[in-house]
Structures are given as structure tokens and as C-alpha cells.
Scaffold this motif. Structure first.
Motif, PDB file in Angstrom:
ATOM      1  N   GLY A 261       5.702  83.238  13.182  1.00  0.00           N
ATOM      2  CA  GLY A 261       5.347  81.872  12.812  1.00  0.00           C
ATOM      3  C   GLY A 261       4.369  81.444  11.956  1.00  0.00           C
ATOM      4  O   GLY A 261       3.561  82.317  11.580  1.00  0.00           O
ATOM      5  N   PRO A 262       4.639  80.258  11.174  1.00  0.00           N
ATOM      6  CA  PRO A 262       3.477  80.169  10.150  1.00  0.00           C
ATOM      7  C   PRO A 262       2.445  79.246  10.690  1.00  0.00           C
ATOM      8  O   PRO A 262       2.184  78.865  12.011  1.00  0.00           O
ATOM      9  CB  PRO A 262       4.409  79.035   9.415  1.00  0.00           C
ATOM     10  N   ALA A 263       1.591  78.944   9.847  1.00  0.00           N
ATOM     11  CA  ALA A 263       0.257  78.010  10.152  1.00  0.00           C
ATOM     12  C   ALA A 263       0.682  76.645  10.628  1.00  0.00           C
ATOM     13  O   ALA A 263       1.637  76.207  10.004  1.00  0.00           O
ATOM     14  CB  ALA A 263      -0.699  78.237   9.161  1.00  0.00           C
ATOM     15  N   PRO A 264       0.199  76.064  11.444  1.00  0.00           N
ATOM     16  CA  PRO A 264       0.403  74.643  11.746  1.00  0.00           C
ATOM     17  C   PRO A 264       0.124  73.788  10.384  1.00  0.00           C
ATOM     18  O   PRO A 264      -0.592  74.039   9.699  1.00  0.00           O
ATOM     19  CB  PRO A 264      -0.659  74.401  13.096  1.00  0.00           C
ATOM     20  N   ALA A 265       0.732  72.432  10.723  1.00  0.00           N
ATOM     21  CA  ALA A 265       0.483  71.626   9.536  1.00  0.00           C
ATOM     22  C   ALA A 265      -0.966  71.149   9.589  1.00  0.00           C
ATOM     23  O   ALA A 265      -1.454  70.883   8.363  1.00  0.00           O
ATOM     24  CB  ALA A 265       1.244  70.302  10.201  1.00  0.00           C
ATOM     25  N   ALA A 266      -1.776  71.144  10.387  1.00  0.00           N
ATOM     26  CA  ALA A 266      -3.278  70.926  10.322  1.00  0.00           C
ATOM     27  C   ALA A 266      -4.204  72.082  10.153  1.00  0.00           C
ATOM     28  O   ALA A 266      -5.400  71.821  10.133  1.00  0.00           O
ATOM     29  CB  ALA A 266      -3.626  70.091  11.519  1.00  0.00           C
ATOM     30  N   ALA A 267      -3.670  73.302   9.796  1.00  0.00           N
ATOM     31  CA  ALA A 267      -4.569  74.461   9.597  1.00  0.00           C
ATOM     32  C   ALA A 267      -4.817  74.845   8.087  1.00  0.00           C
ATOM     33  O   ALA A 267      -4.011  75.533   7.354  1.00  0.00           O
ATOM     34  CB  ALA A 267      -3.687  75.686  10.373  1.00  0.00           C
ATOM     35  N   THR A 268      -5.555  73.551   7.679  1.00  0.00           N
ATOM     36  CA  THR A 268      -5.830  73.786   6.237  1.00  0.00           C
ATOM     37  C   THR A 268      -7.292  74.511   5.763  1.00  0.00           C
ATOM     38  O   THR A 268      -8.120  74.681   6.897  1.00  0.00           O
ATOM     39  CB  THR A 268      -6.035  72.426   5.578  1.00  0.00           C
ATOM     40  N   ILE A 269      -7.402  75.070   4.599  1.00  0.00           N
ATOM     41  CA  ILE A 269      -8.900  75.726   4.435  1.00  0.00           C
ATOM     42  C   ILE A 269      -9.899  74.521   4.580  1.00  0.00           C
ATOM     43  O   ILE A 269     -10.907  74.972   4.768  1.00  0.00           O
ATOM     44  CB  ILE A 269      -8.586  76.286   3.126  1.00  0.00           C
ATOM     45  N   ALA A 270      -9.659  73.583   4.102  1.00  0.00           N
ATOM     46  CA  ALA A 270     -10.743  72.390   4.140  1.00  0.00           C
ATOM     47  C   ALA A 270     -11.029  72.004   5.746  1.00  0.00           C
ATOM     48  O   ALA A 270     -12.404  72.013   5.815  1.00  0.00           O
ATOM     49  CB  ALA A 270     -10.254  70.980   3.736  1.00  0.00           C
ATOM     50  N   HIS A 271     -10.159  72.285   6.516  1.00  0.00           N
ATOM     51  CA  HIS A 271     -10.428  71.995   8.176  1.00  0.00           C
ATOM     52  C   HIS A 271     -11.210  72.904   8.521  1.00  0.00           C
ATOM     53  O   HIS A 271     -12.334  72.767   9.153  1.00  0.00           O
ATOM     54  CB  HIS A 271      -9.204  71.747   8.575  1.00  0.00           C
ATOM     55  N   PHE A 272     -10.814  74.406   8.378  1.00  0.00           N
ATOM     56  CA  PHE A 272     -11.550  75.379   8.830  1.00  0.00           C
ATOM     57  C   PHE A 272     -12.930  75.356   8.357  1.00  0.00           C
ATOM     58  O   PHE A 272     -14.086  75.882   8.939  1.00  0.00           O
ATOM     59  CB  PHE A 272     -10.681  76.678   8.550  1.00  0.00           C
ATOM     60  N   ARG A 273     -13.146  75.387   6.730  1.00  0.00           N
ATOM     61  CA  ARG A 273     -14.280  75.576   6.100  1.00  0.00           C
ATOM     62  C   ARG A 273     -15.270  74.069   6.292  1.00  0.00           C
ATOM     63  O   ARG A 273     -16.370  74.324   6.691  1.00  0.00           O
ATOM     64  CB  ARG A 273     -13.943  75.746   4.735  1.00  0.00           C
TER      65      ARG A 273
END
Length: 602
Positions: free
Chosen positions: A86-98
Motif C-alpha cells: 500500500g502507498p502513503a496516506p493522503a496526509a502523509a507529507t514531508i511537511a507534516h512529519f517534519r
């Protein structure tokens, strides 16, 4: 050529027959697969039934919330990849994590690292298009073990014991699921999972109401998306402990789950000594094996002894070839446009082969791809821990200990039937210690996103809709006529292709039988960036089973390899099935390490 003779004292026989063969990492899954074959099912029915059993009996190594990849050939002989990552979810962004979560690495445990679950939909897709059984019949074994119970493995009990403090203090739903009496289960104790059984029953009921077998499978797929998406979204929104020692909420939503569909892909292949080796694309690590074989294939004539893993020179050469292939993996691979035509070319293999000297490299040396640039992965020395990791939930594949020092495996299965259908598959992810158990499901989500980088320039960067570059790496081998003659694979994360390489060299070049090759001493390098949190490396690192011999170990150390003793029987979880197209004779072999994997057939 002459390889070191195999040990005459095999741990298991090479099974032979003409009806059907199965080999998996747990005897109950092997027995399940064989029972399906006995009742008229084909290899794909058998593999699917076995995979759902593995979810139940090896929950510390895989689960329904995880992922899988498979390579298979139906009786028509055309090899395909079954893509259940499966892929990364729609909200799994680099900006969110960082920026929002304050992370520089994707955690190794906790629902923030969850990719969209892919395994169940992939198995149902295979069943729909290539199987013959109904959903209810395929799920019957798994439902029985989850509802009525099975004797729990000692390894499962030990895993729960190691994370008991984490469960009690931070993951109460996991404590309720795995420590219902306030203690971990004991080895051999009969355990059940009623919630998991109920989910499977609901899938079977959805299929029962459909007008046809095929429609029933699609109905089960739709029911799966609804059940899991709804339960997961509401649960992961609550912050919980992750491997960085802090609490985060997950980002997976019901819409992410609803949008995912597994699929088939064209495999990546390479020729080696008259055989075609079949792997996934570079969204997995499968091409690592192909690159290493291409490098080694150039050693012929007087240099052919360099392919024998049981000798000092052979082990050294194999370790160095693996370092070069893994350096390319960590630099170039990902769910994107990877220049595989160049990386698998004869000219490129010759360039890489020329880099193998007489001493161990302590560098990461990715190759040059014309017109392309990519950042090399960060190099974090082993033993270091990312900042803020005190009280961490765990690390690696799978995460099993609060300080991250104990590592685990995955699952694997191989099946061949009398009609010539053959499959090799590696289910993984969703380990019971990955993230908190989701109420109403009886299992947890996976953490495959830990294999992505929070770097916009990386081919394996975190990005919504992009698959993490998985380590899951099953293998098919085709003969000169393009007919599937062997399926093989192993658990082991970064070691999967590393352990398969000596196995294939011993079988395809050295003349070993599959069981002899499985029993032979194994080795791998740690001189590359680990795919699992906290993403460390050991410059020049090599892990070798001690029974390879003191002379070989001393010679490797003298060449500069930084050796880690692995014990005599500790590396590799290989299994394999075979078929001789000329005679119809089938074969199977399985690993004895860990006293868990078995082959069966007749």
C-alpha cells in the motif's frame, strides 16, 4: 565448477512428488496449503489460505494490516508480480512529519508510520483472478485458528513479554489483546483472537451474498475496505507512543483505505547461467539480487571459485557485490522512474565488478547514472539513537523491544501444484508490536513508511500515494524455455536478497539441492543503510554463521570485514518449491533454523 561439498547431514529431506508442494515459515500454514491442494484447490487457493493463517499464527511477523509482494506464474507460464504494497496516506507529507510532528525520520513503531494496508486486497485479487475457491472456504482455516485457538509460538510469547511494559503503559488496547490476564501468553498456550475471527467472518458473509464466486471475492474486498477504514480512522486519530519516544496521531483515513486496490505488474528480470531470475520492480529491493548476480556472473573460468559462499574469497566477493548493489538501492530505488535498464546492463555490471578488490570496502559507493542525480542516504552509525528516543516504542522489522535492540523477521510461502501453477510470496507488516491494536479488528496497522526519507530529492521519499521502497522480495526462477522451475524466498528485511544470493549460487552454479543450499552457512553485510528505523549502518560490517569455519572467518577479518558472530544456525529463513517440466516431478525444501518452517507435499 566445483563448490565446497554440501554438508552430508541435511536437516530435512528434499521432498519430491507429482501432486503438489508447499513450504512456509510455519507448519500450520504449510499444512493448510497442502490441505487445500488435497481438496482440489490450485496453488493460488492454497497460498491465499496459508497467508491468512500466517496472519493468525505468526502475528509478531505479519498481520492483515500489513503488506505483501508475490511473484507467480500460472499454468500459461507468464510470470507476474502481485503488488500488495500500500502507498502513503493522503496526509502523509514531508511537511507534516517534519514541521508539524518535529521528526527527521519516519518512526519505526506507531500508526503515523502506517502505509495503507495492502496484503488482504492483494490476496483476494489473486483468488478472484487465478484461484478456484470461494472466500469462505479459503478463510475457513484462519477463522478456525482465530476463533477456536492455536498453541502460541514461543517466539510470539517472547515478543509480547519484551513489549509488555510498552503495552501496559502506552498501548492499552494491545495489552488487552495480548495480555488479557495481565501477563504475556506462555509458549504452547492456546490463544484466540475473536475480533480477528469476526472480521474474517464478515468478509465471508459479504462474499456469500454475491451472485458468483468472482463477485463474492470483490464483495469481500469492498467489505474489507469498509471495516478496516472505519475502525482505523477513528482509532489512530488519538495520539499514542511512537519509536521516537513521543506521542503522535496517525494520518490514515477511511478514504485512503477505500481508494487502494492491489494490482499486477510486469516483473523485472535478469539472465544468470541459463536461467531467468524474476523479481519485483525497484519499488521493492528485488533488483538488488539481479544486480548482484550480474556482477558475479562476470567471474568465470579461473575466477569462478569467487562464487562459492563457503570459501574466504567467495564470501568476500559476494559481500562486496552486495554492498555495491545495496548502495544503488539506497540511492536510486523507489516508487518512481528508476533507471533499471542502465543498472542491469552488462556494461554497468562490469564497471561495478571492477570495484571489487581484495579487501573489504568501508564506503557506500553508488554508481553513476548518466543524466541522473540523487542524494545518497544519510549515514547514521549503528549504536546511535535519534534524539528524543527515550521511552521509544521500538525499532526495526519487526519492532520488538522498547530499546530497539531485538530484531525480527517476516513470513514467507512457496506453493506449486500439479498443473504447473507456482507462487512465491512474502507477507509482512502489521506486526503485533508495530502499533496499538485497533479495537474491533483484533490487529494493528503496519509501519512500512519507515522505509521512506523525509527528503524531497530522494527517489524513496515520503509522498502521498507513493509506495515505500519495501524490502519484501520473493523470487521465481525460469528455465531456458521461460517455464517456472523454482519459487523461493525468505523473511529478513534487508537480508532477504542477501540470503537468497548464496542459495541461488549454490543451486544454480554449485549443484546443491535446494535443501542442501538452505542448510549451508549464510552471511550478509550490514555495510549499507538499514531500511528500518533508526536507519543505521556498520561500515564494512559482515554477519556470518560461525559454522562456515574459523579459517574463513579469520580470512574475512584479515581482509577488513568487521565481523559479527551469528551463531551456527541463525541466519536465513529460506524455503523453496521446484518443478521439472520434463518429468512433472515437484520438490520442496524448508528452513530448520528456529524450528518453525516446514515443507510438505506428495
Amino acid at each position: 565448477m566445483t563448490f565446497t561439498p554440501p554438508d552430508p547431514h541435511q536437516t530435512r529431506p528434499d521432498l519430491q512428488g507429482t501432486f503438489g508442494m508447499a513450504a512456509t515459515t510455519h507448519w500450520l500454514a504449510t499444512a493448510t496449503a497442502q490441505s487445500v491442494l488435497e481438496r482440489g484447490g490450485n496453488a493460488f487457493d492454497a497460498a491465499t489460505a496459508a497467508a491468512f493463517v500466517l496472519h493468525v499464527v505468526e502475528p509478531h511477523l505479519n498481520g492483515p494490516g500489513g503488506d505483501m509482494t508475490g511473484v507467480f506464474a500460472a499454468a500459461d507460464g507468464v510470470p507476474r508480480v502481485l503488488a500488495g504494497q500500500g502507498p502513503a496516506p493522503a496526509a502523509a507529507t514531508i511537511a507534516h512529519f517534519r514541521d508539524t510532528e518535529g521528526l527527521d525520520l519516519v518512526p519505526g513503531a506507531g500508526a503515523l508510520a502506517a502505509a495503507v494496508p495492502g496484503a488482504v486486497d492483494a490476496w483476494f485479487l489473486l483468488l478472484r483472478d487465478h484461484g478456484t475457491w470461494t472466500v469462505r472456504d479459503v478463510l475457513a482455516h484462519a477463522v478456525g485458528y482465530a476463533r477456536d485457538g492455536h498453541p502460541v509460538l514461543g517466539a510470539v510469547a517472547a515478543t509480547v513479554e519484551r513489549v509488555a511494559g510498552l503495552f501496559t503503559a502506552h498501548w492499552p488496547t494491545s495489552a488487552e489483546r495480548w495480555m488479557p490476564g495481565g501477563r504475556p501468553p506462555r509458549a504452547g498456550e492456546v490463544v484466540t483472537n475473536p475480533e480477528h475471527a469476526s472480521v474474517l467472518e464478515r468478509l465471508a458473509e459479504a462474499a456469500d451474498d454475491a451472485p458468483s464466486r468472482r463477485a463474492g471475492v470483490d464483495a469481500a474486498r469492498a467489505a474489507w475496505r469498509e471495516i478496516v477504514g472505519t475502525a482505523a480512522e477513528s482509532f489512530v486519530a488519538t495520539p499514542h507512543r511512537h519509536s521516537d519516544g513521543r506521542d503522535h496521531a496517525g494520518v490514515l483515513t477511511a478514504d485512503d483505505v477505500a481508494r487502494f486496490e492491489a494490482g499486477y505488474e510486469q516483473p523485472t528480470t535478469a539472465e544468470f547461467r541459463g536461467r531467468t531470475i524474476v523479481k519485483t520492480g525497484a519499488w521493492g529491493q528485488g533488483p538488488v539480487l539481479l544486480q548482484a548476480l550480474q556482477i558475479l556472473d562476470g567471474f568465470d573460468g579461473s575466477d569462478s571459485a569467487r562464487l562459492d559462499p563457503s570459501t574466504e574469497r567467495g564470501a568476500h566477493t559476494i559481500l562486496e557485490a552486495l554492498k555495491l548493489a545495496l548502495a544503488d538501492r539506497d540511492t536510486w530505488y523507489g516508487d518512481t522512474d528508476v533507471p533499471l535498464e542502465h543498472l542491469l546492463s552488462a556494461a554497468y555490471a562490469a564497471e561495478r565488478r571492477a570495484l571489487i578488490g581484495e579487501t573489504a570496502s568501508h564506503e557506500v559507493r553508488p554508481g553513476v547514472v548518466p543524466g541522473r542525480t540523487a542524494p545518497p542516504p544519510p549515514l547514521r552509525p549503528a549504536g546511535g539513537t535519534p534524539s528524543g528516543a527515550a521511552g521509544a516504542a521500538g525499532a526495526g522489522e519487526p519492532t520488538v523491544q522498547t530499546n530497539g535492540t531485538t530484531r525480527g523477521d517476516t513470513c514467507h510461502l512457496d506453493v506449486v501444484d500439479r498443473w504447473g501453477n507456482m507462487i512465491s510470496a512474502t507477507p509482512s507488516g502489521g506486526w503485533l508490536q508495530s502499533s496499538p491494536t485497533v479495537p474491533g479488528l483484533g490487529f494493528c496497522l503496519g509501519t512500512r513508511l519507515q522505509m521512506t526519507w523525509l527528503d524531497e530529492d530522494s527517489p524513496s521519499r515520503l509522498e502521498p500515494g507513493r509506495r515505500p521502497r519495501t524490502t519484501l522480495s520473493p523470487t521465481l526462477v525460469l528455465d531456458a524455455d521461460g517455464v517456472a522451475v523454482m519459487a523461493c524466498g525468505t523473511p529478513g528485511g534487508d537480508q532477504q536478497d542477501q540470503w537468497q544470493l548464496p542459495f541461488l549460487l549454490r543451486v544454480l552454479v554449485g549443484g546443491y539441492t535446494p535443501q542442501q543450499a538452505i542448510d549451508a552457512p549464510a552471511l550478509h553485510t550490514t555495510s549499507m543503510t538499514d531500511s528500518f528505523w533508526p536507519r543505521t549502518w556498520v561500515p564494512g560490517g559482515a554477519v556470518v554463521e560461525s559454522r562456515i569455519g574459523a579459517d574463513v572467518l579469520d580470512g574475512l577479518a584479515a581482509r577488513g570485514h568487521v565481523l559479527t558472530g551469528a551463531g551456527p544456525w541463525s541466519l536465513g529463513r529460506l524455503s523453496a518449491v521446484t518443478r521439472d517440466p520434463a518429468t512433472g516431478v515437484l520438490g520442496a525444501a524448508a528452513n530448520s533454523r528456529g524450528a518453525q518452517g516446514y515443507a510438505a507435499g506428495r
